[in-house]
Design an enzyme around this catalytic site. Structure first.
Site, PDB file in Angstrom:
ATOM      1  N   CYS A   1       0.858  -1.176   0.000  1.00 55.12           N
ATOM      2  CA  CYS A   1       0.000   0.000   0.000  1.00 55.12           C
ATOM      3  C   CYS A   1       0.909   1.246   0.000  1.00 55.12           C
ATOM      4  CB  CYS A   1      -0.867  -0.073   1.261  1.00 55.12           C
ATOM      5  SG  CYS A   1      -2.032   1.264   1.403  1.00 55.12           S
TER       6      CYS A   1
ATOM      7  N   CYS B   1     -10.900   9.979   8.705  1.00 56.26           N
ATOM      8  CA  CYS B   1      -9.594   9.452   8.269  1.00 56.26           C
ATOM      9  C   CYS B   1      -8.432  10.136   8.992  1.00 56.26           C
ATOM     10  CB  CYS B   1      -9.469   9.647   6.757  1.00 56.26           C
ATOM     11  SG  CYS B   1      -7.826   9.295   6.098  1.00 56.26           S
TER      12      CYS B   1
ATOM     13  N   CYS C   1      -6.190   0.460   6.951  1.00 56.22           N
ATOM     14  CA  CYS C   1      -6.779   1.547   6.148  1.00 56.22           C
ATOM     15  C   CYS C   1      -7.146   2.729   7.018  1.00 56.22           C
ATOM     16  CB  CYS C   1      -8.079   1.097   5.517  1.00 56.22           C
ATOM     17  SG  CYS C   1      -7.911  -0.059   4.219  1.00 56.22           S
TER      18      CYS C   1
END
Ligand code: SAH
Ligand code: SF4
Length: 347
Positions: free
Chosen positions: A108, A122, A335
């Site tokens: 990633c 986030c 994530c």
């Protein structure tokens, strides 16, 4: 770092070929140099054994081979995921994640230090945008991880820090280095670029005919809730976003992957699932449901029961549904957990 020196890793292959010709060498020397840097990953000019000695001397005098370095690696005890803290030449940091699984090994990559899009849930968004990464700084992350990984990298996703389409040119240039047979020779269909929904760039990506896969973070099925969690929805609402996704699937004949981060009481109700079903049924797509990793205040991962109920509504859809239980949450590598805000150099 010597600011006068040329940073070789920021050249694309064709730029490298053009540049060596300005020095009076033949174009194929540029390709060889590119191969030494990315395909073979050598760390010294003197290891570039098929280049003439005078060329190596020239490179040593005027160019830099190193660009970023690994500052720290943390490995999750339970899941085997590793998080790399990468130091950039100006002292800023980004994170890269390596996720070995039984049948695949995913990397990633980050595309920016921080992110300007400010999605409320986030961790990267909370940092704000510090700066864009160059193509070399993006591709260098893979060089570091490849040296470390015990298994060959099979999948690359632009889902680390940053909004890839907010740094469009450098991300595409980096993806081309990953894909090039003189670079990492990584199949385009195994490289996924994830966007929060920058509509003009989705259209541009379609028009330019790139073969890389496209993922779009939908995360809500009505404008009110999407605007609440993703400010970008004020600029391009769901209807415009879906129109752009359809445009992409029609031009490229490739499907789009919708990411849908499930957050309790925000977007995980039966009504949300029904609307998602209706929206996604109109598009050639698959849907990736991601149970939320808790990082921001006020957002929670729904219970297993609620997740299952949500998924039941999607049964019988025209599209495939997958669930991504993120790996590496014990080291904050899952994530949305990537943030280097605490490091003073990133101020
Ligand atoms: N900026 C791009 C790519 C990076 S984020 C984008 O938004 O698509 C990659 C994915 O992680 C996105 O789908 C995003 O919605 C998701 N994400 C962000 N924070 C998360 C969190 N805390 N838990 C689970 N997924 C998260
Ligand atoms: Fe940026 Fe993606 Fe995080 Fe939104 S979810 S703040 S676009 S990194």
């Amino acid at each position: 770092m010597d600011a006068e020196k040329i940073i070789l890793k920021n050249f694309s292959q064709s730029e490298m070929e053009d540049w060596v010709q300005t020095l009076g060498h033949q174009a194929f020397r540029g390709r060889q140099l590119f191969q030494w840097i990315w395909e073979k990953g050598v760390q010294n000019f003197s290891d570039m054994t098929n280049l003439p000695q005078n060329f190596i001397q020239e490179l040593e005098n005027s160019c830099l081979l190193e660009l970023t370095s690994v500052h720290q690696v943390q490995t999750s005890q339970s899941q085997g995921t590793s998080k790399f803290l990468i130091r950039l030449s100006d002292g800023k940091f980004v994170e890269t994640v390596l996720i070995p699984e039984s049948k695949r090994t995913t990397v990633c990559l980050s595309s920016q230090v921080g992110c300007a899009l400010d999605c409320d849930f986030c961790a990267t968004g909370k940092m704000g945008l510090k700066r864009n990464l160059s193509s070399g700084e993006i591709a260098d992350q893979l060089l570091h991880v490849r040296r470390f990984s015990e298994t060959p990298v099979t999948n690359i996703v632009f889902m680390g820090m940053g909004e890839p389409f907010h740094n469009y040119d450098q991300v595409i240039k980096a993806a081309e280095i990953l894909n090039s047979d003189s670079g990492f020779n990584h199949g385009a269909r195994k490289i996924t670029i994830s966007t929060s929904g920058m509509v003009p760039q989705i259209r541009r990506f379609a028009d330019e005919g790139h073969r890389f896969k496209l993922a779009v973070s939908l995360n809500a099925s009505d404008d009110e809730s999407r605007t609440q969690i993703m400010p970008i929805n004020k600029k391009w609402d769901i209807a415009e976003l879906i129109k752009a996704c359809k445009y992409y699937t029609e031009i490229s004949r490739n499907m789009v992957t919708f990411e849908y981060v499930l957050m309790e009481g925000v977007n995980d109700g039966i009504g949300d699932a029904r609307r998602l079903l209706k929206i996604a049924n109109q598009v050639f797509c698959k849907v990736n449901v991601i149970p939320y990793n808790e990082v921001a205040e006020g957002y929670l991962r729904p219970s297993k029961k609620r997740i299952e109920t949500f998924l039941e509504v999607l049964q019988g859809a025209r599209f495939a549904v997958t669930v991504r239980w993120s790996q590496g949450d014990d080291i904050d590598a899952a994530c949305g957990q990537l943030s280097t805000a605490a490091l003073s150099e990133n101020e």
